[in-house]
Each structure stands twice: as C-alpha cells, then as structure tokens.
Scaffold this motif. Sequence first.
Motif, PDB file in Angstrom:
ATOM      1  N   HIS A  39     -41.492  16.268  11.442  1.00  0.00           N
ATOM      2  CA  HIS A  39     -39.853  15.903  11.728  1.00  0.00           C
ATOM      3  C   HIS A  39     -39.423  16.667  12.990  1.00  0.00           C
ATOM      4  O   HIS A  39     -38.220  16.307  13.275  1.00  0.00           O
ATOM      5  N   HIS A  40     -39.953  17.518  13.578  1.00  0.00           N
ATOM      6  CA  HIS A  40     -39.613  18.018  14.921  1.00  0.00           C
ATOM      7  C   HIS A  40     -40.032  17.352  15.978  1.00  0.00           C
ATOM      8  O   HIS A  40     -39.629  16.767  17.057  1.00  0.00           O
ATOM      9  N   LYS A  41     -41.411  16.879  15.807  1.00  0.00           N
ATOM     10  CA  LYS A  41     -42.217  16.261  16.797  1.00  0.00           C
ATOM     11  C   LYS A  41     -41.694  14.879  17.142  1.00  0.00           C
ATOM     12  O   LYS A  41     -41.470  14.242  18.295  1.00  0.00           O
ATOM     13  N   TYR A  42     -41.412  13.914  16.206  1.00  0.00           N
ATOM     14  CA  TYR A  42     -40.912  12.800  16.006  1.00  0.00           C
ATOM     15  C   TYR A  42     -39.399  12.519  16.043  1.00  0.00           C
ATOM     16  O   TYR A  42     -38.879  11.564  15.395  1.00  0.00           O
ATOM     17  N   ARG A  43     -38.557  13.634  16.591  1.00  0.00           N
ATOM     18  CA  ARG A  43     -37.404  13.533  16.227  1.00  0.00           C
ATOM     19  C   ARG A  43     -36.784  12.559  17.381  1.00  0.00           C
ATOM     20  O   ARG A  43     -37.353  12.420  18.296  1.00  0.00           O
ATOM     21  N   PRO A  44     -35.890  11.637  16.957  1.00  0.00           N
ATOM     22  CA  PRO A  44     -35.321  10.545  18.167  1.00  0.00           C
ATOM     23  C   PRO A  44     -34.875  11.165  19.309  1.00  0.00           C
ATOM     24  O   PRO A  44     -34.003  12.168  19.137  1.00  0.00           O
ATOM     25  N   GLN A  45     -35.155  10.478  20.238  1.00  0.00           N
ATOM     26  CA  GLN A  45     -34.732  11.094  21.652  1.00  0.00           C
ATOM     27  C   GLN A  45     -33.421  10.215  22.181  1.00  0.00           C
ATOM     28  O   GLN A  45     -32.943  10.500  23.326  1.00  0.00           O
ATOM     29  N   CYS A  46     -33.320   9.315  21.829  1.00  0.00           N
ATOM     30  CA  CYS A  46     -32.334   8.258  22.488  1.00  0.00           C
ATOM     31  C   CYS A  46     -31.808   7.406  21.085  1.00  0.00           C
ATOM     32  O   CYS A  46     -32.441   7.322  19.990  1.00  0.00           O
ATOM     33  N   PHE A  47     -30.830   6.710  21.365  1.00  0.00           N
ATOM     34  CA  PHE A  47     -29.984   5.867  20.265  1.00  0.00           C
ATOM     35  C   PHE A  47     -31.024   4.674  19.830  1.00  0.00           C
ATOM     36  O   PHE A  47     -31.123   4.242  18.692  1.00  0.00           O
ATOM     37  N   ALA A  48     -32.000   4.255  20.770  1.00  0.00           N
ATOM     38  CA  ALA A  48     -33.007   3.271  20.164  1.00  0.00           C
ATOM     39  C   ALA A  48     -34.021   3.672  19.073  1.00  0.00           C
ATOM     40  O   ALA A  48     -34.569   2.749  18.422  1.00  0.00           O
ATOM     41  N   ASP A  49     -34.123   5.178  19.226  1.00  0.00           N
ATOM     42  CA  ASP A  49     -35.193   5.555  18.404  1.00  0.00           C
ATOM     43  C   ASP A  49     -34.633   5.811  16.880  1.00  0.00           C
ATOM     44  O   ASP A  49     -35.219   6.124  16.083  1.00  0.00           O
ATOM     45  N   LEU A  50     -33.353   5.663  16.790  1.00  0.00           N
ATOM     46  CA  LEU A  50     -32.654   6.120  15.503  1.00  0.00           C
ATOM     47  C   LEU A  50     -33.275   4.986  14.415  1.00  0.00           C
ATOM     48  O   LEU A  50     -33.262   3.935  14.625  1.00  0.00           O
ATOM     49  N   VAL A  51     -33.767   5.405  13.220  1.00  0.00           N
ATOM     50  CA  VAL A  51     -34.176   4.677  12.173  1.00  0.00           C
ATOM     51  C   VAL A  51     -33.215   4.519  11.120  1.00  0.00           C
ATOM     52  O   VAL A  51     -32.801   5.335  10.349  1.00  0.00           O
ATOM     53  N   GLY A  52     -32.664   3.117  11.046  1.00  0.00           N
ATOM     54  CA  GLY A  52     -31.937   2.776   9.899  1.00  0.00           C
ATOM     55  C   GLY A  52     -30.355   3.001  10.312  1.00  0.00           C
ATOM     56  O   GLY A  52     -29.584   2.869   9.347  1.00  0.00           O
ATOM     57  N   GLN A  53     -30.186   3.320  11.436  1.00  0.00           N
ATOM     58  CA  GLN A  53     -28.632   3.385  11.714  1.00  0.00           C
ATOM     59  C   GLN A  53     -28.475   2.651  12.863  1.00  0.00           C
ATOM     60  O   GLN A  53     -27.773   2.961  13.932  1.00  0.00           O
ATOM     61  N   GLU A  54     -28.696   1.378  12.742  1.00  0.00           N
ATOM     62  CA  GLU A  54     -28.238   0.506  14.044  1.00  0.00           C
ATOM     63  C   GLU A  54     -26.849   0.422  14.422  1.00  0.00           C
ATOM     64  O   GLU A  54     -26.529   0.365  15.547  1.00  0.00           O
ATOM     65  N   ALA A  55     -25.940   0.261  13.416  1.00  0.00           N
ATOM     66  CA  ALA A  55     -24.675   0.261  13.596  1.00  0.00           C
ATOM     67  C   ALA A  55     -24.035   1.362  14.406  1.00  0.00           C
ATOM     68  O   ALA A  55     -23.231   1.152  15.491  1.00  0.00           O
ATOM     69  N   ILE A  56     -24.559   2.590  13.875  1.00  0.00           N
ATOM     70  CA  ILE A  56     -23.924   3.859  14.765  1.00  0.00           C
ATOM     71  C   ILE A  56     -24.694   3.626  16.317  1.00  0.00           C
ATOM     72  O   ILE A  56     -23.731   4.244  17.126  1.00  0.00           O
ATOM     73  N   ALA A  57     -25.721   3.432  16.278  1.00  0.00           N
ATOM     74  CA  ALA A  57     -26.338   3.556  17.614  1.00  0.00           C
ATOM     75  C   ALA A  57     -25.649   2.551  18.572  1.00  0.00           C
ATOM     76  O   ALA A  57     -25.644   2.910  19.620  1.00  0.00           O
ATOM     77  N   ARG A  58     -25.512   1.357  17.806  1.00  0.00           N
ATOM     78  CA  ARG A  58     -24.870   0.392  19.012  1.00  0.00           C
ATOM     79  C   ARG A  58     -23.421   0.646  19.467  1.00  0.00           C
ATOM     80  O   ARG A  58     -23.114   0.624  20.411  1.00  0.00           O
ATOM     81  N   THR A  59     -22.675   1.257  18.311  1.00  0.00           N
ATOM     82  CA  THR A  59     -21.044   1.620  18.702  1.00  0.00           C
ATOM     83  C   THR A  59     -21.172   2.833  19.597  1.00  0.00           C
ATOM     84  O   THR A  59     -20.646   2.761  20.783  1.00  0.00           O
ATOM     85  N   LEU A  60     -22.228   3.664  19.614  1.00  0.00           N
ATOM     86  CA  LEU A  60     -21.758   5.007  20.615  1.00  0.00           C
ATOM     87  C   LEU A  60     -22.479   4.419  21.960  1.00  0.00           C
ATOM     88  O   LEU A  60     -22.022   4.744  23.048  1.00  0.00           O
ATOM     89  N   SER A  61     -23.580   3.576  21.789  1.00  0.00           N
ATOM     90  CA  SER A  61     -24.084   3.094  23.092  1.00  0.00           C
ATOM     91  C   SER A  61     -22.753   2.309  23.927  1.00  0.00           C
ATOM     92  O   SER A  61     -22.715   2.556  25.255  1.00  0.00           O
ATOM     93  N   GLN A  62     -22.146   1.449  23.226  1.00  0.00           N
ATOM     94  CA  GLN A  62     -20.949   0.611  23.875  1.00  0.00           C
ATOM     95  C   GLN A  62     -19.921   1.761  24.277  1.00  0.00           C
ATOM     96  O   GLN A  62     -19.371   1.412  25.574  1.00  0.00           O
ATOM     97  N   ALA A  63     -19.714   2.984  23.636  1.00  0.00           N
ATOM     98  CA  ALA A  63     -18.453   3.604  24.208  1.00  0.00           C
ATOM     99  C   ALA A  63     -19.022   4.493  25.221  1.00  0.00           C
ATOM    100  O   ALA A  63     -18.467   4.668  26.237  1.00  0.00           O
ATOM    101  N   LEU A  64     -20.436   4.655  25.405  1.00  0.00           N
ATOM    102  CA  LEU A  64     -20.871   5.399  26.681  1.00  0.00           C
ATOM    103  C   LEU A  64     -20.965   4.429  27.749  1.00  0.00           C
ATOM    104  O   LEU A  64     -20.729   4.689  28.952  1.00  0.00           O
ATOM    105  N   ALA A  65     -21.329   3.241  27.404  1.00  0.00           N
ATOM    106  CA  ALA A  65     -21.348   2.159  28.452  1.00  0.00           C
ATOM    107  C   ALA A  65     -19.887   1.830  29.221  1.00  0.00           C
ATOM    108  O   ALA A  65     -19.854   1.703  30.450  1.00  0.00           O
ATOM    109  N   GLN A  66     -19.080   2.136  28.358  1.00  0.00           N
ATOM    110  CA  GLN A  66     -17.667   1.629  28.890  1.00  0.00           C
ATOM    111  C   GLN A  66     -16.894   3.105  29.226  1.00  0.00           C
ATOM    112  O   GLN A  66     -15.628   2.867  29.355  1.00  0.00           O
ATOM    113  N   GLN A  67     -17.466   4.073  29.165  1.00  0.00           N
ATOM    114  CA  GLN A  67     -16.895   5.482  29.369  1.00  0.00           C
ATOM    115  C   GLN A  67     -15.737   5.692  28.686  1.00  0.00           C
ATOM    116  O   GLN A  67     -14.743   6.306  29.101  1.00  0.00           O
ATOM    117  N   ARG A  68     -15.647   5.068  27.358  1.00  0.00           N
ATOM    118  CA  ARG A  68     -14.819   5.595  26.516  1.00  0.00           C
ATOM    119  C   ARG A  68     -15.434   6.623  25.385  1.00  0.00           C
ATOM    120  O   ARG A  68     -15.694   6.633  24.482  1.00  0.00           O
TER     121      ARG A  68
END
Length: 652
Positions: free
Chosen positions: A7-36
């Motif tokens: 569970h340490h070795k396979y910890r997600p390293q980016c938002f695309a690696d998050l398992v089962g949390q697609e909505a949260i990953a997409r929201t935070l990615s858009q916030a970073l892309a828009q600098q908000r």
Amino acid sequence: MAYEPLHHKYRPQCFADLVGQEAIARTLSQALAQQRIAPAYLFTGPRGTGKTSSARILAKSLNCQQSTVPTASPCGECEACRAIARGNALDVIEIDAASNTGVDNIRELIERAQFAPVQCRFKVYVIDECHMLSTAAFNALLKTLEEPPDRVVFVLATTDPQRVLPTIISRCQRFDFRRIPLQAMTDHLQVIAQKESIEIEPTAIALVAQLAQGGLRDAESLLDQLGLLPPPVTPEAVWDLLGAVPERQLLQLLEAIAANDPEALLTLIRQLLDRGREPLTVLQNLTAFSRDLLIARTAPQRRDLTTVTEATWQELCTFAEDWTPEQILQLQQHLRQSELQIKNTTQPRLWLEVALLGLLPSAQAPVTTAPPAIAAPVTRPVSIPAAVVPAETPSSPAAVAPVAIPVAPAVTTTPPEVPAIAAAAPEPLNLEELWQRVLINIASRGTQMLLQQQGRLLRCQAGQAVVSVPPNWLSIVQGKRNLLAEAFQTVLGQAIAVELESSSGTDPNPVSLPPPPVVIEMPRSPASPAVTPRSAPPSEPIAAAPRQPAIATIAPPPVAVAPPVPPPAPSPPIPQSKPVAIATSPSKSPEVVPAPQLETPPAALRPLADWELDPGLKAARSLAQFFNGEVVSDRESESDTSEAVVEPDVDF
C-alpha cells in the motif's frame, strides 16, 4: 533496502492514478489547469480511499519544478516531487491532529505560516484527522484558514466530518471521497498481483475486494499477506487467514436449518469451532449471509449488493426459492437478539448452539393443544310476571310465563330434538327482584347507588323497561341510560329499550331518601373557600334543632317523611311547637321554620352527640350519608367555626 509494503509501494503519484475517485481527480485537475487554487481544502471519506494520497498529489502539482506553473501532471522526478513523496519536504508539512490538538499547536503553526517557502512555490499544510482538534484550536485557525498568507494552502483530511465545526467547513472546498467500487478494486488488485508475481485465483481476488468493503489500503494489505502463502492462493486460504467462516459452510448451516436436522447443525457448528472460529464471529457471519439470502430471494439480479462469489451466488439464488421473505426476516431477528447473549455470557459455545437450534422449523412452530371442553351453561327456569314477559304472552295478572335465564354469559343453542326445559320448580321473580339484579350489573358504582336510592322499575315488557325517577334526578339518570340498558341486556339476555318517567314527586325509597334540601350557610374563615351544598326544589320543610347547652335531652326517634300532598288538598294541622331558627350567616336574618310533628313520643333518654347539637354539622352528616361518604374533618376543634369537610364516595 528495507521492505516496502504494497500500500506504500503502489500509492498513486498523480491524479490519473487515483482508483475510483474520477470526479475528484477531474475537478482538481481543472482547478490546477485554470490556476484557481483555493486557500483551503477539506477531504472527507472512509479510510483507505485516497485522502492523504490526494493531498500529496496536490502538493506535488503545486510545486513540481519541471513546470513553471502548477500542473495536474507532476513529473515525480524533480527534487521537490521526490521529497514530497518521501514525506521530508521542508515546505510540505504533514500534521497529525490527534497529537496536536491544543490551541498552542495551532498558534505555532500560524506563526510558521507567515514565513515564505524555502524550496517550493507553495507552502502546504496537511492536517490529517482534523476532527481531533479541540474547539479552541479550530477557532484559532479560523482567520488564518479564511485569509492565509500568500502562497500558503491548507489541506484538512478527516474520516468524521460531523465533528468538524461548520465555520471550518464553510471556509474550505469540500471533496467527499467514496468507497472504491468492487470492479475497480478487483482490476487494481489483479495488476498488483501480476507485478508482484502473486499466484492467486480470480475468485480469491474478488473475495479480497469484497472483504475490504471499499477500502483500497485494506485490500492491498490483505493481498500483501496472501502473497506469503504457498501458491496458488484459494478462497479457502483467504477465509482461513481472516478467521471468518467460509461461504460454503454458511450455506451448509442454512441447509441444515431448512432441513430441520439438529444433528447436522450441531456437527457443523462443532467443526467451525474446532478450526478456531469464534462463536461471535460465526453468528455475525451467518447474519451477514442471511442478508445476502434475502437479496437473492427478492432481487436475484442484484449481485452487486452482496459480498459473495459468483458460484456461491448461483447456489444461493436456487436455495432462496424455498424461503419466504418473512422467514428470512424472522431468522435475522433471532440472530440479532442472540448476539448480545453470546457477547455477555461465559459459555459462548453453548449459547451459539442454543441460538442456532432455535432457528429450526420445529422450534419455530407453535405448540398446538386441544382446547378444553367447555361445558354448556346451566339454565334454570324462573317465573316472571306478565309485566316482564313480552307482549305475546298472556296479559292476565295471574298468568306467569316460564322464562329460562342463563346463569353463565355464554349462549348455547338447543338442538331441535331436545325439548324445552319445563318449569318444574319455578322461582318467583317479581319486578323488585329483577330491578335488584339489574342494579348489580350496572358498571358504574355511582350510577348503581343513585338508581338504588332514587329509581324504581315500573314495568318491563315487549323489549321495553320503564324506570321511575324523581324529577330532580331525571336529567342525571338520562345520561346513564346506556349503562342501564347494558345491565338489562346482561340480565335478560336480549336488548331492552329503557324509558325514564318522572315520579311526580313520589318517593321510590322513603327510607333511603337524603335529608331535606335545606341550604345551610356555616360560618367559615376568610381563607377557606365557600362551600354551598347541592340544593333541590323545596318539598318538605324540616326544622334544624338549635345548639342546646343541656347535656342530656330527649332523643327524637327516626322521622318518617310522608309523601307531599297535592296542592288542592288542605295540609294536616300542625300542633303548636316552639319555632326553631336555622343557623345562618351573620348577614342574614334567621328563618323560622315550624318543626314537624312526631308520630310517636320519645322512647328513651340519651345524651346528644355534638353533630346533633350543631345544625351545620348535622346537615353535613346527612349530606355525607346521601352520597355514601363520611365527614372526614370537623374543624370546630381547631377554630371557632362550624365548618365540616364532607368527602363523597359517588362519582356520577
């Protein structure tokens, strides 16, 4: 190199690696892309769903040195990304709120937040399990959380958002992490098993995902343990490792219960306990399996709601066809009630067997016994005069019709071939005896006493009873007709219509009449409330004897009050007697009323009691006797007044 858990070795390293949390990953990615970038974030959700990992990914996205601005895809190779992944970055501070709960810890955090970042663009504070902070610590953090210094971001993570102050939640952007879906977790575990060369059956991987209950960290930890077993890893190995009861054996328990086989049931229980299963665990697993049984019975297409494998699900759906939902719910109720007993007993093995034996159909079936023979009610023939017999009976005064009145309330039907019971030894039953029986069957004690003193049965025939009541009591008895009708029906065994007639001043019970209605005003203290006795229309005046100082005097015999004479007839002459004044209040003049004529001279001399000497106490005693009560207090001994307290025993 030290061993690194999965569970340490396979910890997600980016938002695309998050398992089962697609909505949260997409929201935070858009916030970073828009600098908000918000000054504060709140991550909530069950354990092992990626809250802390998402906070680290956000910190790397804000500080990745391969990009000049925050990015949703950090490189993971620069010095800042590696330091954040290792957890030793100077500008990314992770705080365990369970060990930093006080306001002093938050004050120190606020002071350090005023300094600019050392290596990174943003200084990120990750407060894990923030619900452990005290109220004072939360309040101290409010202002800084709302308007933090430039290039400072707060990330609060908690598994219990209900304990976080609403003022804190309103200042953060909240993200609710859900439990990992079963299919997404299964696919992720298969990838890990392939990379780690763990030989495990697909059914065992699916079982691990189901037992994790949506927590990816728990599933990865269990898979890490299963990798130590000899290959291949089977579902039975998973059950043995967890100490739970296998699905196959739970199904066998239910089959033994459905077959009403106590021997097979006890054998299965003993095998489970000998393999190290705890009695409470067996009971809880069987309760969860009964839930799956209910879903298989009511919704066989919803396997996603259960935690069983595909093979077990097919067998469970076939087995559930022999059960009704009511039976399954009763089984769950019995298991739920037995859990507390097994927890608190010193013999859990015994009580587990007793609880499961109680689920057998033979134990659930109601005990049927033959009803006892009910003897027919005894009827006795009685003779009722013509006034009580219905209209079709002879109306001659000498004619008496035998009527059978049942002693027991049960109703029996006489077969056609059995002749009617002849009135061999009739018992006379006149109107007076019938009236007394009716009075005994009146439900209200007050109504029974009132009718016993003031009522008289005039006639009872053709399903109708006529009762005579004095005019002044007619309105009260009118409201009790239903009780009187029920009493007649109980005695005669048929519905009787009750009619009331005014007795026109006649006295149905001269001996039991209350004293004449005389309004007596007794002197009282200013604090005591005014008590006015119930008055009736004047009929016969009676003289109240004044207080005499003599110790012994002539005792008047009982007075028989004659019925009132109609107005046209002249009243009998009243012999001359000494007028007596009724005690009145000081504001009124005494009223002189002639004393009634005594029929017989006094028979003996005896000393008069105090209540006979005082007209007020005498009137109070008569009022108490009328209502079947008693004088409970004579306050003459306490003060100079003649006030008496009467406690009636009648409730109309």
